[in-house]
Write an enzyme that holds these catalytic residues in place. Structure first.
Site, short mmCIF file in Angstrom:
data_model
loop_
_atom_site.label_atom_id
_atom_site.label_comp_id
_atom_site.label_asym_id
_atom_site.label_seq_id
_atom_site.Cartn_x
_atom_site.Cartn_y
_atom_site.Cartn_z
N SER A 1 0.86 -1.18 0.00
CA SER A 1 0.00 0.00 0.00
C SER A 1 0.89 1.23 0.00
O SER A 1 2.06 1.14 0.43
CB SER A 1 -0.87 0.00 1.27
OG SER A 1 -1.50 1.24 1.45
N TYR B 1 -2.01 -1.17 10.35
CA TYR B 1 -1.95 -1.24 8.89
C TYR B 1 -0.64 -0.65 8.38
O TYR B 1 0.05 -1.24 7.54
CB TYR B 1 -3.16 -0.51 8.29
CG TYR B 1 -3.38 -0.76 6.82
CD1 TYR B 1 -3.87 -1.98 6.37
CD2 TYR B 1 -3.10 0.22 5.87
CE1 TYR B 1 -4.07 -2.22 5.01
CE2 TYR B 1 -3.32 0.00 4.52
CZ TYR B 1 -3.80 -1.22 4.09
OH TYR B 1 -4.00 -1.46 2.75
P1 NAD Z 1 -11.11 -6.23 -0.23
O1 NAD Z 1 -11.53 -6.24 1.19
O2 NAD Z 1 -12.09 -5.94 -1.30
O3 NAD Z 1 -10.36 -7.59 -0.62
C1 NAD Z 1 -9.53 -8.27 0.26
C2 NAD Z 1 -9.70 -9.75 -0.05
O4 NAD Z 1 -8.78 -10.48 0.78
C3 NAD Z 1 -11.10 -10.25 0.28
O5 NAD Z 1 -11.64 -10.98 -0.81
C4 NAD Z 1 -10.89 -11.11 1.53
O6 NAD Z 1 -11.81 -12.19 1.63
C5 NAD Z 1 -9.47 -11.59 1.31
N1 NAD Z 1 -8.82 -12.03 2.55
C6 NAD Z 1 -8.70 -11.33 3.70
N2 NAD Z 1 -8.07 -12.08 4.63
C7 NAD Z 1 -7.79 -13.27 4.04
C8 NAD Z 1 -7.16 -14.45 4.47
N3 NAD Z 1 -6.70 -14.59 5.73
N4 NAD Z 1 -7.02 -15.48 3.61
C9 NAD Z 1 -7.49 -15.37 2.33
N5 NAD Z 1 -8.12 -14.28 1.86
C10 NAD Z 1 -8.26 -13.25 2.71
O7 NAD Z 1 -9.93 -5.16 -0.27
P2 NAD Z 1 -8.94 -4.70 -1.43
O8 NAD Z 1 -8.89 -3.23 -1.33
O9 NAD Z 1 -9.25 -5.35 -2.72
O10 NAD Z 1 -7.58 -5.28 -0.83
C11 NAD Z 1 -6.64 -6.02 -1.60
C12 NAD Z 1 -5.25 -5.60 -1.14
O11 NAD Z 1 -5.04 -4.23 -1.49
C13 NAD Z 1 -5.03 -5.68 0.36
O12 NAD Z 1 -3.75 -6.21 0.64
C14 NAD Z 1 -5.12 -4.22 0.80
O13 NAD Z 1 -4.42 -3.98 1.99
C15 NAD Z 1 -4.50 -3.54 -0.39
N6 NAD Z 1 -4.77 -2.12 -0.55
C16 NAD Z 1 -6.04 -1.65 -0.65
C17 NAD Z 1 -6.26 -0.27 -0.79
C18 NAD Z 1 -7.63 0.31 -0.89
O14 NAD Z 1 -7.78 1.55 -0.80
N7 NAD Z 1 -8.68 -0.46 -1.09
C19 NAD Z 1 -5.17 0.61 -0.85
C20 NAD Z 1 -3.88 0.08 -0.76
C21 NAD Z 1 -3.70 -1.28 -0.62
#
Ligand code: NAD
Length: 260
Positions: free
Chosen positions: A137, A150
């Site tokens: 991130s 985080y």
């Molecule tokens: P999201 O919540 O839509 O997706 C996260 C996915 O990870 C979900 O499908 C969830 O079921 C799965 N997950 C969580 N814990 C798990 C586990 N223990 N085992 C298997 N699956 C698991 O969120 P997103 O935004 O798509 O997140 C994806 C990645 O992007 C994450 O690492 C998040 O930290 C990162 N991220 C997101 C943002 C944002 O603004 N949305 C910004 C920077 C980074």
């Protein structure tokens, strides 16, 4: 590396960024795709759309990451690109977050990437070909003011990718780290509850998961270590690097203004 013709595994593939990656890799002509998630029904829906294999995964347990690697390899042969994308938001606030929340974030946001690398590196190094990617991130390069858990775990994820890119980069194993700011997914909602978190996350504008997928395909093509879907993040990093005290003052001002 081109995604076309490759075997790609994406964790956290049931929704958000992971789902957008899987859809995009299918369009790019990946040879085989695996959608892994703790939400098996969600992964199955995405997999059905993209002609992928769905696998249930708990990214917070090494045995489950190993089982994923074994199942994908048995189905489609050696994995070319592994995207360790599953992540958890941890808790809002600071060090008062309970140990079990810290523990889950360490496991899913950091150790899952270590376990994937541990399982895949021997075979990739022997082949002299492979690609390890984790989704950290912009919080891992700058900070996420709403959540210490985080920020700390995402910094560790960036550090892990940097270390591996140096160690393995000239031995055929490419390493990338995806560092978006705010992306419209369910995970965003929690951080947006804190006005300071919302101010930080929206400072570069909110983007869609599909925009992240575009940046990831381009980053894989260029084999770029840092994949920055938001243009302004490189500028914020430069400011932090060149004048950390000024950067801190600016961050404090942003938090104060947002919470007043
Ligand atoms: P999201 O919540 O839509 O997706 C996260 C996915 O990870 C979900 O499908 C969830 O079921 C799965 N997950 C969580 N814990 C798990 C586990 N223990 N085992 C298997 N699956 C698991 O969120 P997103 O935004 O798509 O997140 C994806 C990645 O992007 C994450 O690492 C998040 O930290 C990162 N991220 C997101 C943002 C944002 O603004 N949305 C910004 C920077 C980074």
């Amino acid at each position: 590396m081109e995604v076309a013709g490759r075997h790609v595994v994406v964790t956290g593939g049931a929704g958000g960024i992971g789902r957008a990656l899987i859809r995009r890799f299918a369009q790019e002509g990946a040879r085989a795709i695996v959608a892994a998630d703790r939400d098996l029904a969600g992964a199955q829906t995405v997999a059905a759309e993209a002609g992928a294999l769905a696998v249930e995964l708990d990214a917070g347990r090494e045995s489950s990451v190993l089982a994923l690697v074994a199942e994908a390899t048995a189905a489609h042969g050696p994995i070319d690109i592994f995207i360790s994308n599953a992540g958890v938001p941890g808790a809002m606030g600071g060090p008062e977050a309970p140990d079990d929340v810290w523990d889950e974030a360490w496991r899913v946001n950091v150790m899952a990437h270590v376990w994937a690398a541990r399982a895949l590196l021997p075979e990739m190094l022997e082949r002299g070909d492979g690609y390890l990617i984790n989704t950290a991130s912009a919080a891992g390069l700058l900070t996420q003011v709403s959540s210490l858990v985080y920020s700390v775990t995402k910094h560790a994820a960036v550090s892990l990718a940097e270390w591996m890119a140096i160690e393995y980069g000239e031995r055929g194993v490419r390493v990338s780290c995806i560092c978006p700011q705010g992306v419209r997914t369910p995970m965003l909602d929690l951080a947006m509850d804190d006005p300071a978190g919302a101010a930080a996350l929206t400072s570069g504008g909110l983007i869609e998961p599909e925009d992240v997928a575009d940046a990831v395909v381009a980053g894989i093509r260029d084999e770029r270590m840092l994949i920055l879907p938001h243009e302004n993040v490189a500028g914020f990093m430069a400011l932090k690097g060149s004048d950390p005290e000024r950067w801190l003052k600016g961050m404090r001002r942003m938090v104060r203004t947002a919470r007043s």
